[in-house]
Motif scaffolding. Structure first.
Motif, PDB file in Angstrom:
ATOM      1  N   UNK A  20       5.735   9.405  -7.697  1.00  0.00           N
ATOM      2  CA  UNK A  20       4.951   8.280  -7.178  1.00  0.00           C
ATOM      3  C   UNK A  20       5.640   6.965  -7.538  1.00  0.00           C
ATOM      4  N   UNK A  21       6.076   6.837  -8.787  1.00  0.00           N
ATOM      5  CA  UNK A  21       6.763   5.612  -9.209  1.00  0.00           C
ATOM      6  C   UNK A  21       8.054   5.395  -8.429  1.00  0.00           C
ATOM      7  N   UNK A  22       8.790   6.467  -8.179  1.00  0.00           N
ATOM      8  CA  UNK A  22      10.019   6.365  -7.389  1.00  0.00           C
ATOM      9  C   UNK A  22       9.710   5.877  -5.977  1.00  0.00           C
ATOM     10  N   UNK A  23       8.662   6.421  -5.379  1.00  0.00           N
ATOM     11  CA  UNK A  23       8.284   6.002  -4.026  1.00  0.00           C
ATOM     12  C   UNK A  23       7.894   4.527  -4.000  1.00  0.00           C
ATOM     13  N   UNK A  24       7.125   4.095  -4.990  1.00  0.00           N
ATOM     14  CA  UNK A  24       6.686   2.694  -5.045  1.00  0.00           C
ATOM     15  C   UNK A  24       7.883   1.771  -5.268  1.00  0.00           C
ATOM     16  N   UNK A  25       8.796   2.174  -6.149  1.00  0.00           N
ATOM     17  CA  UNK A  25       9.967   1.331  -6.429  1.00  0.00           C
ATOM     18  C   UNK A  25      10.942   1.266  -5.263  1.00  0.00           C
ATOM     19  N   UNK A  26      11.077   2.361  -4.520  1.00  0.00           N
ATOM     20  CA  UNK A  26      12.131   2.422  -3.504  1.00  0.00           C
ATOM     21  C   UNK A  26      11.693   1.996  -2.113  1.00  0.00           C
ATOM     22  N   UNK A  27      10.393   1.948  -1.860  1.00  0.00           N
ATOM     23  CA  UNK A  27       9.926   1.666  -0.494  1.00  0.00           C
ATOM     24  C   UNK A  27       8.978   0.474  -0.468  1.00  0.00           C
ATOM     25  N   UNK A  29       7.294  -0.576   2.051  1.00  0.00           N
ATOM     26  CA  UNK A  29       6.084  -0.263   2.802  1.00  0.00           C
ATOM     27  C   UNK A  29       5.013   0.355   1.914  1.00  0.00           C
ATOM     28  N   UNK A  30       5.415   1.179   0.958  1.00  0.00           N
ATOM     29  CA  UNK A  30       4.438   1.777   0.045  1.00  0.00           C
ATOM     30  C   UNK A  30       3.859   0.693  -0.862  1.00  0.00           C
ATOM     31  N   UNK A  31       4.699  -0.243  -1.313  1.00  0.00           N
ATOM     32  CA  UNK A  31       4.182  -1.351  -2.133  1.00  0.00           C
ATOM     33  C   UNK A  31       3.178  -2.178  -1.343  1.00  0.00           C
ATOM     34  N   UNK A  32       3.467  -2.400  -0.068  1.00  0.00           N
ATOM     35  CA  UNK A  32       2.522  -3.138   0.784  1.00  0.00           C
ATOM     36  C   UNK A  32       1.217  -2.355   0.918  1.00  0.00           C
ATOM     37  N   UNK A  33       1.313  -1.048   1.179  1.00  0.00           N
ATOM     38  CA  UNK A  33       0.106  -0.221   1.317  1.00  0.00           C
ATOM     39  C   UNK A  33      -0.719  -0.219   0.030  1.00  0.00           C
ATOM     40  N   UNK A  60      -9.334   7.081   3.489  1.00  0.00           N
ATOM     41  CA  UNK A  60      -8.463   6.366   4.425  1.00  0.00           C
ATOM     42  C   UNK A  60      -7.216   5.843   3.713  1.00  0.00           C
ATOM     43  N   UNK A  61      -7.401   5.300   2.508  1.00  0.00           N
ATOM     44  CA  UNK A  61      -6.271   4.806   1.725  1.00  0.00           C
ATOM     45  C   UNK A  61      -5.330   5.961   1.381  1.00  0.00           C
ATOM     46  N   UNK A  62      -5.900   7.069   0.935  1.00  0.00           N
ATOM     47  CA  UNK A  62      -5.083   8.236   0.583  1.00  0.00           C
ATOM     48  C   UNK A  62      -4.313   8.744   1.789  1.00  0.00           C
ATOM     49  N   UNK A  63      -4.944   8.754   2.955  1.00  0.00           N
ATOM     50  CA  UNK A  63      -4.285   9.207   4.178  1.00  0.00           C
ATOM     51  C   UNK A  63      -3.032   8.383   4.453  1.00  0.00           C
ATOM     52  N   UNK A  64      -3.140   7.071   4.335  1.00  0.00           N
ATOM     53  CA  UNK A  64      -2.001   6.197   4.635  1.00  0.00           C
ATOM     54  C   UNK A  64      -0.911   6.335   3.581  1.00  0.00           C
ATOM     55  N   UNK A  65      -1.280   6.291   2.306  1.00  0.00           N
ATOM     56  CA  UNK A  65      -0.268   6.330   1.249  1.00  0.00           C
ATOM     57  C   UNK A  65       0.410   7.700   1.201  1.00  0.00           C
ATOM     58  N   UNK A  66      -0.357   8.769   1.366  1.00  0.00           N
ATOM     59  CA  UNK A  66       0.249  10.110   1.380  1.00  0.00           C
ATOM     60  C   UNK A  66       1.181  10.276   2.577  1.00  0.00           C
ATOM     61  N   UNK A  67       0.783   9.789   3.743  1.00  0.00           N
ATOM     62  CA  UNK A  67       1.664   9.927   4.906  1.00  0.00           C
ATOM     63  C   UNK A  67       2.924   9.085   4.720  1.00  0.00           C
ATOM     64  N   UNK A  68       2.801   7.923   4.106  1.00  0.00           N
ATOM     65  CA  UNK A  68       3.987   7.086   3.836  1.00  0.00           C
ATOM     66  C   UNK A  68       4.918   7.778   2.841  1.00  0.00           C
ATOM     67  N   UNK A 105      -2.287   4.698   9.707  1.00  0.00           N
ATOM     68  CA  UNK A 105      -2.619   3.294   9.461  1.00  0.00           C
ATOM     69  C   UNK A 105      -3.607   2.780  10.494  1.00  0.00           C
ATOM     70  N   UNK A 106      -3.396   3.085  11.775  1.00  0.00           N
ATOM     71  CA  UNK A 106      -4.326   2.646  12.821  1.00  0.00           C
ATOM     72  C   UNK A 106      -5.722   3.212  12.595  1.00  0.00           C
ATOM     73  N   UNK A 107      -5.796   4.494  12.256  1.00  0.00           N
ATOM     74  CA  UNK A 107      -7.099   5.115  12.003  1.00  0.00           C
ATOM     75  C   UNK A 107      -7.766   4.459  10.799  1.00  0.00           C
ATOM     76  N   UNK A 108      -6.998   4.193   9.754  1.00  0.00           N
ATOM     77  CA  UNK A 108      -7.553   3.559   8.558  1.00  0.00           C
ATOM     78  C   UNK A 108      -8.023   2.137   8.840  1.00  0.00           C
ATOM     79  N   UNK A 109      -7.288   1.416   9.656  1.00  0.00           N
ATOM     80  CA  UNK A 109      -7.717   0.068  10.042  1.00  0.00           C
ATOM     81  C   UNK A 109      -9.014   0.148  10.842  1.00  0.00           C
TER      82      UNK A 109
END
Length: 128
Positions: A20-27, A29-33, A60-68, A105-109
């Motif tokens: 999770x930390x690697x994903x947040x540090x490297x992407x 879009x994940x930091x934005x989400x 909804x949040x989990x759906x977006x972050x997991x898909x990212x 993201x569209x569904x979550x919005x």
């Protein structure tokens, strides 16, 4: 059993946290989400969402972050296998996984608009 299978229960969580930390540090879009997720949760708390509404927001949040995160894993894996060389099939796979993130993201919005819109309109006594 391989050494990867016998890593133990605690190491499983350590590796997941590292991922999770690697994903947040490297992407970015994940930091934005994650940032938007925190803001949405604060807004839901401020508007006194019910437990069910809060759970819907969390899903909804989990759906977006997991898909990212899955999109990122797919991109890393394909780039590793193909050594960052262009391949039409790799491009298609990456586009499809990015499309999954966009759809989530569209569904979550839409969920957010429905839940927040209903709560805000209710506060303004537009709907009862």
């Amino acid at each position: 059993m391989t050494r990867y299978k016998s890593q133990g229960f605690n190491n499983t969580f350590r590796n997941a946290r590292k991922g999770f930390n690697l994903a947040v540090r490297s992407e970015i879009n994940i930091r934005i989400h994650v940032t938007v997720a925190i803001l949405v949760l604060l807004a839901a708390w401020y508007l006194k969402f019910s437990a069910v509404e809060f759970c819907i927001i969390l899903v909804a949040i989990a759906l977006v972050i997991c898909s990212e995160m899955l999109n990122t894993a797919i991109e890393f894996a394909l780039d590793s296998i193909y050594h960052n060389r262009y391949s039409r099939m790799v491009g298609m796979a990456k586009d499809i996984s990015a499309g999954a993130v966009m759809f989530a993201t569209f569904i979550s919005v839409a969920i957010g608009v429905i839940l927040f819109g209903t709560n805000i309109l209710s506060m303004l006594h537009v709907i009862s």
